[in-house]
Design a protein around this motif. Structure first.
Motif, PDB file in Angstrom:
ATOM      1  N   THR A  17       9.357  -5.489  -6.672  1.00 14.64           N
ATOM      2  CA  THR A  17       8.007  -5.777  -5.825  1.00 14.64           C
ATOM      3  C   THR A  17       7.305  -4.295  -6.349  1.00 14.64           C
ATOM      4  O   THR A  17       6.255  -4.531  -6.551  1.00 14.64           O
ATOM      5  N   ALA A  18       8.194  -2.683  -5.841  1.00 13.37           N
ATOM      6  CA  ALA A  18       7.305  -1.924  -6.574  1.00 13.37           C
ATOM      7  C   ALA A  18       6.998  -1.826  -8.627  1.00 13.37           C
ATOM      8  O   ALA A  18       6.713  -1.386  -8.662  1.00 13.37           O
ATOM      9  N   THR A  19       7.750  -2.868  -8.874  1.00  9.05           N
ATOM     10  CA  THR A  19       7.080  -3.080 -10.079  1.00  9.05           C
ATOM     11  C   THR A  19       6.394  -3.906 -10.640  1.00  9.05           C
ATOM     12  O   THR A  19       4.875  -3.344 -11.186  1.00  9.05           O
ATOM     13  N   LEU A  20       5.772  -5.086  -9.619  1.00  6.15           N
ATOM     14  CA  LEU A  20       4.783  -5.544  -9.923  1.00  6.15           C
ATOM     15  C   LEU A  20       3.547  -4.846  -9.154  1.00  6.15           C
ATOM     16  O   LEU A  20       2.120  -4.999  -9.825  1.00  6.15           O
ATOM     17  N   VAL A  21       3.384  -3.918  -8.241  1.00 10.03           N
ATOM     18  CA  VAL A  21       2.518  -3.063  -7.515  1.00 10.03           C
ATOM     19  C   VAL A  21       1.954  -1.718  -8.957  1.00 10.03           C
ATOM     20  O   VAL A  21       0.710  -2.017  -8.864  1.00 10.03           O
ATOM     21  N   TRP A  22       3.175  -1.458  -9.522  1.00 14.55           N
ATOM     22  CA  TRP A  22       2.487  -0.883 -10.691  1.00 14.55           C
ATOM     23  C   TRP A  22       2.373  -1.510 -12.345  1.00 14.55           C
ATOM     24  O   TRP A  22       1.438  -0.830 -12.219  1.00 14.55           O
ATOM     25  N   LEU A  23       2.977  -2.512 -11.886  1.00 14.66           N
ATOM     26  CA  LEU A  23       2.113  -3.746 -13.131  1.00 14.66           C
ATOM     27  C   LEU A  23       0.810  -3.827 -12.317  1.00 14.66           C
ATOM     28  O   LEU A  23      -0.346  -3.793 -13.494  1.00 14.66           O
ATOM     29  N   TRP A  24       0.372  -3.912 -11.465  1.00 18.28           N
ATOM     30  CA  TRP A  24      -1.293  -4.365 -11.102  1.00 18.28           C
ATOM     31  C   TRP A  24      -1.707  -3.205 -11.382  1.00 18.28           C
ATOM     32  O   TRP A  24      -3.189  -4.021 -11.243  1.00 18.28           O
ATOM     33  N   VAL A  65       1.142  -1.403  -0.324  1.00 22.37           N
ATOM     34  CA  VAL A  65       0.079   0.310  -0.526  1.00 22.37           C
ATOM     35  C   VAL A  65       0.960   1.338  -0.390  1.00 22.37           C
ATOM     36  O   VAL A  65       0.627   1.942  -0.430  1.00 22.37           O
ATOM     37  N   GLY A  66       1.674   1.566   0.633  1.00 26.91           N
ATOM     38  CA  GLY A  66       3.478   2.349   0.747  1.00 26.91           C
ATOM     39  C   GLY A  66       3.543   2.656  -0.233  1.00 26.91           C
ATOM     40  O   GLY A  66       3.954   3.641  -1.041  1.00 26.91           O
ATOM     41  N   LEU A  67       3.752   1.368  -1.059  1.00 23.65           N
ATOM     42  CA  LEU A  67       4.860   1.441  -2.128  1.00 23.65           C
ATOM     43  C   LEU A  67       3.924   2.611  -3.625  1.00 23.65           C
ATOM     44  O   LEU A  67       4.218   3.147  -4.256  1.00 23.65           O
ATOM     45  N   TYR A  68       2.792   1.773  -3.345  1.00 18.21           N
ATOM     46  CA  TYR A  68       1.102   2.282  -4.327  1.00 18.21           C
ATOM     47  C   TYR A  68       0.656   3.804  -4.134  1.00 18.21           C
ATOM     48  O   TYR A  68       0.961   4.642  -5.446  1.00 18.21           O
ATOM     49  N   PHE A  69       0.934   4.015  -3.190  1.00 18.59           N
ATOM     50  CA  PHE A  69       0.812   5.814  -2.568  1.00 18.59           C
ATOM     51  C   PHE A  69       2.041   6.610  -2.889  1.00 18.59           C
ATOM     52  O   PHE A  69       2.203   7.478  -3.410  1.00 18.59           O
ATOM     53  N   VAL A  70       3.234   5.904  -2.650  1.00 19.09           N
ATOM     54  CA  VAL A  70       4.575   7.180  -3.531  1.00 19.09           C
ATOM     55  C   VAL A  70       4.874   7.058  -4.444  1.00 19.09           C
ATOM     56  O   VAL A  70       4.580   7.903  -5.461  1.00 19.09           O
TER      57      VAL A  70
END
Length: 229
Positions: free
Chosen positions: A151-158, A84-89
């Motif tokens: 992980t940040a890449t995967l969150v961005w892809l999602w 969640v934190g990575l997504y908001f960043v």
């Protein structure tokens, strides 16, 4: 000798972060302060996770030598806060997709490096006796850098609306594997009794496999987006 050992450990831990920052193009976008902001977001996220764990999942006293599966599972599940934190960043960063997840991943990994490994290296690696565990700690920090960027890449892809529906389950599965990596590592330690070097290699292999698959999905998405322009 002790100062030389300490210098080697610090260089092994921190220099790859500097090289990644310079060679990834982040320095060209003046993304330093954005990485710092991502680091503060990491600190805030860890504080929230600690408060939730201490409030709703108080630590128990497991039998010596045994693995508290439920406790470790709950700790790993709380790492959803990192996603969640990575997504908001990344949502707060304007720019290309690769800049977003590189800034978020670099900031997150660097903050973790400073908070979890600086003091052990400072007090331990300067000790009188040489110990391989500080070299292993430095190498593990490099694996963590790859893990956080992945992980940040995967969150961005999602979060992408143009990602193929057939790839969504793969991205979610990879996120789940990244999320529960600490639990998988603990199970391996207790079940297979892996040595420290073997465990480090297993972490690198695990992270590398997730990173390669995530990279392939990212390349496919960017290629598809460019051909439609």
């Amino acid at each position: 000798m002790t100062l030389f050992h300490f210098g080697n450990c610090v260089a092994l831990a921190y220099v790859p972060y500097f090289i990644t920052y310079k060679c990834s193009g982040l320095s060209e976008y003046s993304a330093f302060w954005k990485c710092v902001q991502a680091g503060f977001a990491y600190l805030f996220t860890q504080l929230c996770k600690m408060l939730v764990l201490a409030t709703f999942f108080p630590a128990s006293d497991p039998i010596t030598g045994s693995l508290d599966i439920v406790g470790e599972f709950m700790k790993a599940t709380m790492d959803i806060g990192d996603l969640v934190g990575l997504y908001f960043v990344m949502s707060s960063i304007a720019g290309k997709g690769e800049i977003k997840f590189m800034v978020a991943g670099m900031g997150w990994a660097t903050a973790e490096l400073i908070m979890t490994r600086f003091l052990p290296l400072w007090f331990g690696a300067r000790g009188v006796e040489f110990d391989w565990k500080y070299i292993q700690m430095s190498l593990d920090s490099n694996i963590s850098l790859v893990q956080h960027i992945t992980t940040a890449t995967l969150v961005w892809l999602w979060s992408r609306h143009d990602l193929q529906k057939s790839l969504k389950p793969i991205v979610i599965t990879l996120l789940g594997l990244s999320l529960y990596r600490p639990l998988i590592v603990e199970i391996l330690i207790h079940a297979v009794s892996l040595g420290s070097w073997t465990l480090l290699m297993a972490k690198a292999l695990f992270t590398g496999c997730i990173g390669i698959v995530g990279l392939q999905i990212y390349i496919g998405l960017t290629y598809s987006s460019n051909t439609h322009l």
